[in-house]
Design an enzyme around this catalytic site. Structure first.
Site, mmCIF file in Angstrom:
data_model
loop_
_atom_site.group_PDB
_atom_site.id
_atom_site.type_symbol
_atom_site.label_atom_id
_atom_site.label_comp_id
_atom_site.label_asym_id
_atom_site.label_seq_id
_atom_site.Cartn_x
_atom_site.Cartn_y
_atom_site.Cartn_z
ATOM 1 N N ASP A 183 0.997 -1.132 -0.042
ATOM 2 C CA ASP A 183 0.063 -0.110 -0.077
ATOM 3 C C ASP A 183 1.006 1.227 0.009
ATOM 4 O O ASP A 183 2.333 1.143 0.374
ATOM 5 C CB ASP A 183 -1.094 -0.088 1.308
ATOM 6 C CG ASP A 183 -1.751 1.067 1.292
ATOM 7 O OD1 ASP A 183 -2.527 1.599 0.301
ATOM 8 O OD2 ASP A 183 -1.832 1.734 2.513
ATOM 9 N N ASP A 203 -0.289 5.272 0.899
ATOM 10 C CA ASP A 203 -0.514 6.021 2.298
ATOM 11 C C ASP A 203 -0.695 5.380 3.366
ATOM 12 O O ASP A 203 -1.303 4.469 3.841
ATOM 13 C CB ASP A 203 -1.682 6.935 1.936
ATOM 14 C CG ASP A 203 -1.572 7.648 0.544
ATOM 15 O OD1 ASP A 203 -1.150 8.875 0.683
ATOM 16 O OD2 ASP A 203 -1.981 7.216 -0.606
ATOM 17 N N ASP A 252 -1.870 -1.250 5.965
ATOM 18 C CA ASP A 252 -2.072 -0.539 7.224
ATOM 19 C C ASP A 252 -3.413 -0.503 7.450
ATOM 20 O O ASP A 252 -3.839 -0.104 8.721
ATOM 21 C CB ASP A 252 -1.553 0.901 7.494
ATOM 22 C CG ASP A 252 -2.306 2.002 6.695
ATOM 23 O OD1 ASP A 252 -2.290 1.680 5.441
ATOM 24 O OD2 ASP A 252 -2.842 3.111 7.278
#
Length: 236
Positions: free
Chosen positions: A15, A17, A178
């Site tokens: 991922d 961000d 995240d």
């Protein structure tokens, strides 16, 4: 959490961000510039952070309504989205920086000859430009954004597509992220899911639910290399 058997990993997907870089300040600045443009007062940065992760189209709806499930009418959304994209594109990396050990972790994995990919819900053009500005773009064989394919995370489609492009089985790819979207997409695609403890998502909370419990938790990206190379790590 016990590290799973990962001796067959042939690619690692990340991922963007909240995983490779901390971009909240720039996203919040763009969000509040957009709210000001639309005649609204600013939002706290932590509020904008809670709205990140499902693509910029959804972010604009949430920012305008100050609600995760909020929707505004199409004309108002289009006006705000056009402004947001223009502003954000011009201020992509004013404050955004890679997390402290991002580049070290990517360098270590690259040294193994494992292809690395980015799978983000951010628009592909913006993701590619941000990675370029952060001097990370050269680490990646493929960058997929939220608008690259008909579906984005938590759909497994971007992960399955990446595996197909790389010519590997999804089971041989790690998905590092995240958020719930990253873990759900990984599980649906049959990839191993790796949750980072330093991003925007609450990994402690996500780990309590079977559907969003990652296979493996890490506190820094170099831990991936260390566990792919256990003997090497011990020797050193």
């Amino acid at each position: 959490m016990t590290t799973p058997a990962i001796e067959h990993v042939q690619a690692v997907a990340f991922d963007l961000d909240g995983t490779l870089c901390d971009s909240v300040q720039d996203l919040a600045a763009a969000a509040n510039a957009t709210r000001e443009h639309m005649g609204l007062p600013p939002l706290p940065e932590h509020t904008v952070e809670s709205y990140v992760g499902d693509g910029l189209a959804n972010l604009v709806h949430r920012v305008l309504t100050d609600s995760r499930d909020g929707q505004v009418d199409q004309n108002r959304w289009e006006q705000a989205f056009t402004f947001f994209i223009r502003y954000y594109r011009e201020h992509l990396s004013v404050f955004t920086r890679p997390y402290p050990e991002t580049e070290a972790g990517l360098s270590l994995l690259k040294s193994l000859g494992i292809p690395l990919v980015v799978i983000t819900n951010k628009n592909e053009v913006l993701a590619a430009e941000l990675l370029k500005q952060l001097h990370l773009a050269d680490y990646f064989s493929l960058i997929l954004g939220g608008d690259s394919l008909p579906e984005k995370k938590p759909s497994p489609l971007p992960l399955l597509h990446a595996a197909e492009v790389l010519g590997i089985a999804p089971a041989d790819m790690l998905m590092v992220g995240d958020s719930a979207n990253d873990i759900l997409a990984a599980k649906a695609a049959g990839c191993l899911s790796v949750g980072v403890t330093f991003g925007y998502g609450d990994m402690t909370l996500l780990s309590q639910e079977p559907a969003t419990k990652p296979d493996w938790l890490i506190g820094s990206l170099p831990e991936i290399y260390e566990n792919l190379q256990p003997q090497k790590a011990q020797d050193e």
